[in-house]
Write an enzyme that holds these catalytic residues in place. Structure first.
Site, PDB file in Angstrom:
ATOM      1  N   GLY A  20      40.210  33.253  72.342  1.00  0.00           N
ATOM      2  CA  GLY A  20      39.392  34.586  72.390  1.00  0.00           C
ATOM      3  C   GLY A  20      38.590  34.913  71.302  1.00  0.00           C
ATOM      4  O   GLY A  20      38.364  36.094  71.130  1.00  0.00           O
ATOM      5  N   GLU A  89      31.548  30.496  64.857  1.00  0.00           N
ATOM      6  CA  GLU A  89      31.800  29.028  64.480  1.00  0.00           C
ATOM      7  C   GLU A  89      31.577  28.819  62.894  1.00  0.00           C
ATOM      8  O   GLU A  89      30.809  27.909  62.528  1.00  0.00           O
ATOM      9  CB  GLU A  89      31.327  28.347  65.227  1.00  0.00           C
ATOM     10  N   VAL A  90      31.958  29.703  62.098  1.00  0.00           N
ATOM     11  CA  VAL A  90      31.678  29.835  60.661  1.00  0.00           C
ATOM     12  C   VAL A  90      32.357  28.606  59.887  1.00  0.00           C
ATOM     13  O   VAL A  90      31.835  27.870  58.912  1.00  0.00           O
ATOM     14  CB  VAL A  90      32.165  31.085  59.940  1.00  0.00           C
ATOM     15  N   CYS A 145      49.727  27.904  75.304  1.00  0.00           N
ATOM     16  CA  CYS A 145      50.110  26.600  75.263  1.00  0.00           C
ATOM     17  C   CYS A 145      49.949  25.762  76.779  1.00  0.00           C
ATOM     18  O   CYS A 145      50.259  26.512  77.764  1.00  0.00           O
ATOM     19  CB  CYS A 145      51.579  26.227  74.807  1.00  0.00           C
TER      20      CYS A 145
END
Length: 200
Positions: A20, A89-90, A145
């Site tokens: 998230g 998405e650094v 998971c």
């Protein structure tokens, strides 16, 4: 989570895939927008999974962004009217982004970044260790998971590809807890050994 700061701050949202991160980033951006804090929203050009020029969460929430592959492309659109910057998405940026983020925060800019802290092998992902080191606030999220439904803290790669930057989604990755991640890696080794023996 709205917090007004008189000085700059670096906030990092991290965790495995499916935890998230983008959803949390979008939430924080929307709060800034509601507070009339002009925010530059940036997406790494490498990430084309769901959209070329939008941040897209798994719940379907979207935000338009500028797309950049390096710091110079961000600098071209940045101006002094912005009071905050959000980068998704650094981990896919090169090291130049570290100094740039630090400089912005030092000038009073609120910096919010999201990305993977570790890769499929549970190793540090790209520049994330350095960004975590200079962060003022870190939120580490957890997924579920895939195997046992406990808290998923790691990203597991289903395929045997060893490239750290391999773009993919559910066809290539799962969130797993530590135990199930280790078991999955052991199973892949056993399968590789079996294939090797069969080929002899």
């Amino acid at each position: 989570m709205y917090r007004k700061y008189s000085d700059g701050i670096i906030e990092v949202i991290t965790g495995p895939m499916y935890s998230g991160k983008s959803e949390e980033l979008i939430k924080r951006i929307k709060i800034l927008q509601f507070a009339n804090i002009k925010t530059l929203i940036v997406k790494q050009k490498f990430d084309t999974r769901f959209s070329h020029n939008e941040i897209v969460s798994r719940s379907g929430t979207k935000l338009n962004t500028i797309v950049a592959s390096n710091v110079e492309e961000i600098k071209k659109v940045w101006n002094n009217t912005y009071k905050a910057i959000a980068i998704d998405e650094v981990q896919f940026f090169d090291k130049d982004i570290i100094n740039y983020i630090d400089e912005l925060a030092s000038k009073g800019i609120r910096v919010i970044i999201s990305g993977l802290d570790t890769d499929f092998a549970r190793k540090p992902f790209g520049i994330m260790p350095e960004l975590l080191a200079i962060a003022d606030d870190v939120l580490k999220l957890k997924a579920v998971c895939f195997s046992c439904k406990n808290a998923g803290t790691h990203t597991f790669r289903i395929t045997n590809d060893k490239d750290q930057k391999l773009l993919g989604d559910t066809e290539s990755y799962q969130a797993r807890c530590r135990k199930c991640h280790l078991e999955g890696e052991e199973q892949k080794i056993q399968m590789d050994n079996l294939k090797l023996n069969l080929s002899l």
